[in-house]
Design a protein around this motif. Structure first.
Motif, PDB file in Angstrom:
ATOM      1  N   TRP A 440       0.837  -1.196   0.000  1.00  0.00           N
ATOM      2  CA  TRP A 440       0.000   0.000   0.000  1.00  0.00           C
ATOM      3  C   TRP A 440       0.874   1.249   0.000  1.00  0.00           C
ATOM      4  O   TRP A 440       1.936   1.280   0.645  1.00  0.00           O
ATOM      5  N   LEU A 445      -3.330   5.961   1.408  1.00  0.00           N
ATOM      6  CA  LEU A 445      -4.131   5.594   2.575  1.00  0.00           C
ATOM      7  C   LEU A 445      -4.651   6.840   3.283  1.00  0.00           C
ATOM      8  O   LEU A 445      -5.837   6.932   3.635  1.00  0.00           O
ATOM      9  N   TYR A 450      -8.114   6.214   4.781  1.00  0.00           N
ATOM     10  CA  TYR A 450      -7.840   4.828   5.159  1.00  0.00           C
ATOM     11  C   TYR A 450      -9.012   3.895   4.834  1.00  0.00           C
ATOM     12  O   TYR A 450      -9.211   2.874   5.485  1.00  0.00           O
ATOM     13  N   LEU A 453      -8.216   0.048   4.308  1.00  0.00           N
ATOM     14  CA  LEU A 453      -7.947  -0.621   5.579  1.00  0.00           C
ATOM     15  C   LEU A 453      -9.237  -0.795   6.375  1.00  0.00           C
ATOM     16  O   LEU A 453      -9.522  -1.882   6.906  1.00  0.00           O
ATOM     17  N   ARG A 454     -10.019   0.265   6.451  1.00  0.00           N
ATOM     18  CA  ARG A 454     -11.269   0.220   7.219  1.00  0.00           C
ATOM     19  C   ARG A 454     -12.214  -0.838   6.670  1.00  0.00           C
ATOM     20  O   ARG A 454     -12.749  -1.667   7.422  1.00  0.00           O
ATOM     21  N   TYR A 495       5.216   3.578   7.839  1.00  0.00           N
ATOM     22  CA  TYR A 495       3.801   3.933   7.731  1.00  0.00           C
ATOM     23  C   TYR A 495       3.364   4.700   8.972  1.00  0.00           C
ATOM     24  O   TYR A 495       4.049   4.694  10.000  1.00  0.00           O
ATOM     25  N   MET A 500      -2.969   3.725  11.478  1.00  0.00           N
ATOM     26  CA  MET A 500      -3.393   2.405  11.027  1.00  0.00           C
ATOM     27  C   MET A 500      -3.801   1.506  12.195  1.00  0.00           C
ATOM     28  O   MET A 500      -4.823   0.817  12.136  1.00  0.00           O
TER      29      MET A 500
END
Length: 712
Positions: A440, A445, A450, A453-454, A495, A500
């Motif tokens: 990623w 992101l 995000y 990811l979510r 990151y 995250m």
């Protein structure tokens, strides 16, 4: 004439994009990253660092980027702390900032604080910075941050308010045990050659009634929909969606309404697959899926009742564009089995839009499969809870996705191009590791709030009470390897782990789930401390846990906030490890770098140290049998303070063969070994409740836990 960027310019630019220019190797030496690697990694982020001029310009732009926008692309904050948000507006402009709560729409005005940062000239305009404070008592959720200027113009961005720490797992003893298995390998007489979600429902019921609180499985992410299906559950085409190979056709409600001839076709088609479940043969996913897909096509054609159609439409609405894009990708794979034409390589092509219209029926089929799989996974979780499990299914999240898979195709901007993820050289892999998975992009992101990811975490946790996160250190940094370079010739890209991890916590909190991070191997101590402070459990494996002198770690020295087990899927089961089969196998496959005699001596010494430690705690006698050693290992980890304990199903039945041998591909049948006992007799789901070794190990384990019946 262009001039290559100086080291100082590259270092400055790399720092701005959180790209490491140095790292500490496994041998304790600090290594510098080569300039060409830095240039290519930055290029994968869309940053031109090929010349001194372009690199210098890119650095200037990196410093002005946040000043070109009123609000950050997204903001993630945690409870019980304060955080400043910087707002950028034309100098002298008054601005107010509010939090708009999700669902209720309630407005929380933010307080402005002094900010003496000087104005900057950006694109000919003097821009000033104002700072506002996010308090720690804002309700959890996905909110909106809104800035309103004095002229009435506004700007907004996504704002996630996340837990400071996940609530600790609660049970009567504050400890829980469960069972770990590779789902595809655990079959029943009704399985179509592979363990499925109906088998999972039965397994959770079996062990729930034995007192287990969770059942841990391999990733069940989506795999290739047509053609050869990759056996590895850790190289999926999508981490958000599920592999429909785990569907039990007969468990679909519409099967009851098949005509006689249709039902006969399905019965005949599945007969050979069901028969294969009774044999100790390597699992053939391609044959299983080809047969099962034909049956599912027939069932799909059965009209659904109004209630069933409403439930299906509700599922599609909740999953939204992501589901439709995934289903479209599956349909395109079906239409173009040898690879997509060039004009279909990205999902936003006008040619893709035309295919979307023409493939409506096939999109519907692949969407329906996801709904059916979701329903059956839900029933498995319900079975677990009904049997008394406190947690239920423990899902597994792979570290990445296939470079030609659905996730990359449907959202290519989210992934860095021309690089893959892996690991630098270590003691066991001195050339490093290349996992062939695209990473990623950190900037995407943040820009997307995000969302990838979510959505992924939310979907995976929908029918799970616990989530194991493979290589959780990847949420802090990943080793990026430019195409054309050796695996050891990469660098770390860092990151925003605060964001995250916070988002994972928010989704886990909403799902009422436990998070377990796989933090084995080389993980910086501060990372483990950070995860523990946020309520994420770590991982401890008996064979890897050592005292300073190399002997097995004493049970009282194990961490409390971990999921402890005897082994892992990358090692042989305990019986095989005790017999030295991990050495024999690696010798046969040519994977040993040391002389085999030396490795055998080391393995025998490790076993002797293990037996000495077990005797020290009164768990074995002088000449224990293999079975006694295996059971004593579980009695040993039962004496640790670890919150979660996992019994491996392969150990419970006496299996010796490993599921996966790292460093191999076709040389070993990775991820295809069916569950069998030490005599290589197949063990089916129906055999487990009365299996003598299972019963004996569970009795020994529970006795060591201090409760012969149940531990809650």
């Amino acid at each position: 004439m262009s001039v290559a960027p100086s080291r100082s310019t590259l270092t400055e630019l790399a720092s701005a994009y959180r790209v490491s220019t140095q790292f500490w190797g496994y041998d304790g030496k600090q290594r510098d990253i080569a300039d060409d690697v830095l240039i290519k990694v930055l290029g994968a982020m869309g940053v031109d660092a090929s010349t001194e001029q372009s690199a210098s310009a890119a650095f200037v732009e990196s410093q002005l980027h946040e000043w070109r926008r009123v609000l950050p692309p997204s903001v993630v904050h945690r409870q019980n702390s304060e955080k400043q948000v910087h707002v950028h507006v034309p100098a002298g402009t008054r601005v107010e900032v509010d939090v708009i709560l999700e669902e209720s729409g309630e407005v929380w005005p933010l307080s402005q604080v002094e900010d003496w940062t000087g104005d900057r000239k950006v694109d000919g305009v003097q821009v000033g910075q104002a700072s506002f404070v996010l308090s720690g008592d804002i309700p959890l959720g996905w909110h909106t941050l809104k800035a309103t200027m004095e002229d009435g113009s506004t700007a907004q961005c996504p704002f996630a308010m996340t837990p400071d720490k996940l609530d600790e797992h609660k049970s009567e003893t504050n400890r829980s045990w469960g069972v770990a298995a590779q789902l595809y390998s655990v079959r029943s007489s009704k399985s179509w050659g592979i363990g499925d979600f109906s088998d999972l429902a039965d397994l959770t019921a079996v062990f729930g009634l034995e007192g287990a609180d969770f059942f841990q499985i391999n990733p069940v992410h989506a795999a290739e929909p047509v053609g050869h299906m990759s056996p590895s559950p850790y190289l999926p085409v999508s981490r958000r969606f599920v592999n429909p190979i785990y569907i039990r056709p007969e468990a679909i409600q519409e099967t009851a309404y098949l005509t006689g001839p249709q039902r006969s076709l399905i019965d005949w088609g599945g007969e050979e697959m069901r028969a294969s479940s009774l044999r100790n043969e390597y699992i053939d996913r391609d044959a299983v899926w080809e047969t099962k897909r034909q049956a599912l096509e027939t069932i799909f054609g059965v009209p659904r009742t109004f209630a069933r159609e409403a439930a299906y439409n509700k599922y599609k609405s909740e999953e939204g564009q992501g589901l439709e894009d995934f289903a479209l990708w599956c349909a395109l794979c079906e239409k173009y089995p040898k690879g997509f034409p060039e004009n279909l390589r990205t999902s936003d092509s006008v040619y893709v839009a035309r295919e979307r219209r023409e493939l409506t029926d096939r999109i519907e089929f692949w969407s329906w499969l996801q709904w059916v799989a979701d329903e059956q996974l839900q029933r498995a979780q319900e079975s677990a809870l009904a049997a008394g499990m406190n947690i239920g299914i423990c899902a597994d999240l792979a570290v990445g996705v296939h470079p030609l898979g659905a996730d990359v195709w449907s959202n290519p901007s989210a992934f860095a191009q021309n690089v893959t993820v892996g690991a630098p050289a270590d003691m066991y892999n001195q050339q490093g590791q290349d996992w062939s998975q695209p990473p990623w992009r950190p900037d995407y992101l943040a820009e997307s709030g995000y969302t990838p990811l979510r959505d992924m975490i939310r979907t995976v946790l929908r029918h799970a009470g616990m989530l194991r996160i493979d290589h959780i250190a990847g949420f802090f940094r990943l080793w990026w390897i430019p195409n054309g370079h050796l695996a050891s010739e990469g660098t770390y890209v860092n990151y925003d782990h605060e964001a995250m991890i916070g988002i994972m916590l928010l989704e886990a909190h909403r799902a009422g789930a436990v998070l377990v991070g796989e933090d084995l191997g080389t993980v910086e101590p501060w990372v483990r401390d950070f995860l523990a402070a946020r309520g994420i459990y770590g991982t401890s494996v008996f064979w890897f846990e050592k005292e300073g002198d190399g002997t097995p770690l004493r049970p009282e020295n194990y961490r409390r906030e971990v999921l402890a087990s005897v082994n892992t899927h990358d090692l042989p089961p305990a019986a095989g490890y005790i017999a030295g089969e991990h050495v024999d196998l690696r010798e046969r496959l040519g994977l040993l770098e040391q002389d085999v005699a030396e490795v055998r001596v080391e393995a025998r010494e490790e076993l002797e140290h293990t037996l000495d430690r077990l005797r020290e705690y009164g768990l074995v006698g002088e000449n224990p049998t293999e079975r006694e050693i295996v059971e004593s290992l579980y009695a040993y980890i039962a004496q640790t303070p670890s919150t979660f304990l996992a019994v491996s199903l392969v150990d419970a039945v006496g299996e010796r063969r490993t599921q996966n041998q790292p460093g191999t591909d076709q040389e070993y049948p990775n991820w295809r070994v069916p569950l069998a006992d030490g005599t290589e007799e197949v063990v089916l789901v129906g055999d487990i409740p009365s299996h003598s070794r299972v019963r004996s190990l569970l009795e020994t384990f529970r006795r060591a836990l201090g409760d012969d019946n149940r531990l809650r």
